[in-house]
Design a protein around this motif. Structure first.
Motif, PDB file in Angstrom:
ATOM      1  N   PRO A  25       0.813  -1.226   0.000  1.00  0.00           N
ATOM      2  CA  PRO A  25       0.000   0.000   0.000  1.00  0.00           C
ATOM      3  C   PRO A  25       0.845   1.275   0.000  1.00  0.00           C
ATOM      4  O   PRO A  25       0.346   2.345  -0.335  1.00  0.00           O
ATOM      5  CB  PRO A  25      -0.805  -0.112   1.291  1.00  0.00           C
ATOM      6  CG  PRO A  25      -0.852  -1.560   1.586  1.00  0.00           C
ATOM      7  CD  PRO A  25       0.451  -2.120   1.081  1.00  0.00           C
ATOM      8  N   LEU A  26       2.105   1.173   0.348  1.00  0.00           N
ATOM      9  CA  LEU A  26       3.006   2.326   0.325  1.00  0.00           C
ATOM     10  C   LEU A  26       3.096   2.934  -1.073  1.00  0.00           C
ATOM     11  O   LEU A  26       3.163   4.155  -1.231  1.00  0.00           O
ATOM     12  CB  LEU A  26       4.394   1.906   0.805  1.00  0.00           C
ATOM     13  CG  LEU A  26       5.505   2.939   0.742  1.00  0.00           C
ATOM     14  CD1 LEU A  26       5.209   4.065   1.722  1.00  0.00           C
ATOM     15  CD2 LEU A  26       6.839   2.304   1.049  1.00  0.00           C
ATOM     16  N   MET A  28       0.829   3.203  -3.341  1.00  0.00           N
ATOM     17  CA  MET A  28      -0.342   4.013  -3.671  1.00  0.00           C
ATOM     18  C   MET A  28      -0.287   5.404  -3.042  1.00  0.00           C
ATOM     19  O   MET A  28      -0.972   6.321  -3.494  1.00  0.00           O
ATOM     20  CB  MET A  28      -1.623   3.297  -3.246  1.00  0.00           C
ATOM     21  CG  MET A  28      -1.940   2.101  -4.105  1.00  0.00           C
ATOM     22  SD  MET A  28      -2.129   2.564  -5.833  1.00  0.00           S
ATOM     23  CE  MET A  28      -0.796   1.655  -6.584  1.00  0.00           C
ATOM     24  N   GLN A  29       0.523   5.598  -2.032  1.00  0.00           N
ATOM     25  CA  GLN A  29       0.677   6.928  -1.443  1.00  0.00           C
ATOM     26  C   GLN A  29       1.306   7.891  -2.439  1.00  0.00           C
ATOM     27  O   GLN A  29       1.039   9.090  -2.407  1.00  0.00           O
ATOM     28  CB  GLN A  29       1.547   6.856  -0.181  1.00  0.00           C
ATOM     29  CG  GLN A  29       0.977   6.002   0.923  1.00  0.00           C
ATOM     30  CD  GLN A  29      -0.345   6.536   1.434  1.00  0.00           C
ATOM     31  OE1 GLN A  29      -0.529   7.734   1.549  1.00  0.00           O
ATOM     32  NE2 GLN A  29      -1.259   5.631   1.725  1.00  0.00           N
ATOM     33  N   PHE A  30       2.141   7.373  -3.326  1.00  0.00           N
ATOM     34  CA  PHE A  30       2.822   8.225  -4.299  1.00  0.00           C
ATOM     35  C   PHE A  30       1.931   8.562  -5.488  1.00  0.00           C
ATOM     36  O   PHE A  30       2.252   9.452  -6.262  1.00  0.00           O
ATOM     37  CB  PHE A  30       4.117   7.551  -4.772  1.00  0.00           C
ATOM     38  CG  PHE A  30       5.168   7.531  -3.713  1.00  0.00           C
ATOM     39  CD1 PHE A  30       6.011   8.609  -3.553  1.00  0.00           C
ATOM     40  CD2 PHE A  30       5.299   6.448  -2.856  1.00  0.00           C
ATOM     41  CE1 PHE A  30       6.974   8.616  -2.570  1.00  0.00           C
ATOM     42  CE2 PHE A  30       6.263   6.437  -1.874  1.00  0.00           C
ATOM     43  CZ  PHE A  30       7.105   7.532  -1.722  1.00  0.00           C
ATOM     44  N   GLU A  31       0.834   7.862  -5.644  1.00  0.00           N
ATOM     45  CA  GLU A  31      -0.076   8.145  -6.751  1.00  0.00           C
ATOM     46  C   GLU A  31      -0.801   9.479  -6.550  1.00  0.00           C
ATOM     47  O   GLU A  31      -1.135  10.163  -7.507  1.00  0.00           O
ATOM     48  CB  GLU A  31      -1.089   7.014  -6.894  1.00  0.00           C
ATOM     49  CG  GLU A  31      -1.885   7.090  -8.162  1.00  0.00           C
ATOM     50  CD  GLU A  31      -2.711   5.849  -8.377  1.00  0.00           C
ATOM     51  OE1 GLU A  31      -3.924   6.004  -8.513  1.00  0.00           O
ATOM     52  OE2 GLU A  31      -2.142   4.756  -8.376  1.00  0.00           O
ATOM     53  N   THR A  32      -1.035   9.846  -5.312  1.00  0.00           N
ATOM     54  CA  THR A  32      -1.790  11.066  -5.021  1.00  0.00           C
ATOM     55  C   THR A  32      -0.906  12.296  -4.833  1.00  0.00           C
ATOM     56  O   THR A  32      -1.431  13.389  -4.646  1.00  0.00           O
ATOM     57  CB  THR A  32      -2.627  10.866  -3.747  1.00  0.00           C
ATOM     58  OG1 THR A  32      -1.749  10.591  -2.653  1.00  0.00           O
ATOM     59  CG2 THR A  32      -3.625   9.743  -3.926  1.00  0.00           C
ATOM     60  N   LEU A  33       0.402  12.152  -4.884  1.00  0.00           N
ATOM     61  CA  LEU A  33       1.293  13.284  -4.626  1.00  0.00           C
ATOM     62  C   LEU A  33       1.414  14.246  -5.796  1.00  0.00           C
ATOM     63  O   LEU A  33       1.906  15.346  -5.631  1.00  0.00           O
ATOM     64  CB  LEU A  33       2.685  12.781  -4.244  1.00  0.00           C
ATOM     65  CG  LEU A  33       2.800  12.167  -2.862  1.00  0.00           C
ATOM     66  CD1 LEU A  33       4.231  11.719  -2.615  1.00  0.00           C
ATOM     67  CD2 LEU A  33       2.391  13.151  -1.788  1.00  0.00           C
ATOM     68  N   TYR A  45       9.205   7.250  -7.903  1.00  0.00           N
ATOM     69  CA  TYR A  45       9.367   6.296  -6.809  1.00  0.00           C
ATOM     70  C   TYR A  45       9.736   4.910  -7.338  1.00  0.00           C
ATOM     71  O   TYR A  45      10.672   4.280  -6.855  1.00  0.00           O
ATOM     72  CB  TYR A  45       8.085   6.222  -5.981  1.00  0.00           C
ATOM     73  CG  TYR A  45       8.081   5.110  -4.968  1.00  0.00           C
ATOM     74  CD1 TYR A  45       8.779   5.238  -3.775  1.00  0.00           C
ATOM     75  CD2 TYR A  45       7.393   3.916  -5.200  1.00  0.00           C
ATOM     76  CE1 TYR A  45       8.787   4.214  -2.843  1.00  0.00           C
ATOM     77  CE2 TYR A  45       7.399   2.892  -4.274  1.00  0.00           C
ATOM     78  CZ  TYR A  45       8.100   3.046  -3.098  1.00  0.00           C
ATOM     79  OH  TYR A  45       8.116   2.023  -2.181  1.00  0.00           O
TER      80      TYR A  45
END
Length: 66
Positions: A25-26, A28-33, A45
């Protein structure tokens, strides 16, 4: 411990760490940045992690040849 066994253990640990960094899941955090330096943060990333995994694998293998 024999050298080949230690090498296998290190490479297995690197593989598992890579799987955790690339398929968790880490990511997916970069998808919204948004974007960094004009490129999507997710793409940056993924390429940084990929390059780091290759560099660490090369270091592990070259270190055991000494």
């Amino acid at each position: 411990m024999p050298r080949a066994t230690l090498l296998r253990q290190r490479l297995l640990l690197l593989f598992l760490g890579g799987m955790l960094l690339l398929f968790s899941p880490l990511v997916m955090q970069f998808e919204t940045l948004g974007r960094w330096l004009g490129a999507p943060a997710l793409l940056i990333y993924l390429f940084v992690i990929w390059a780091a995994l290759i560099a660490v694998a090369a270091w592990i293998v070259s270190r055991t040849r000494d």
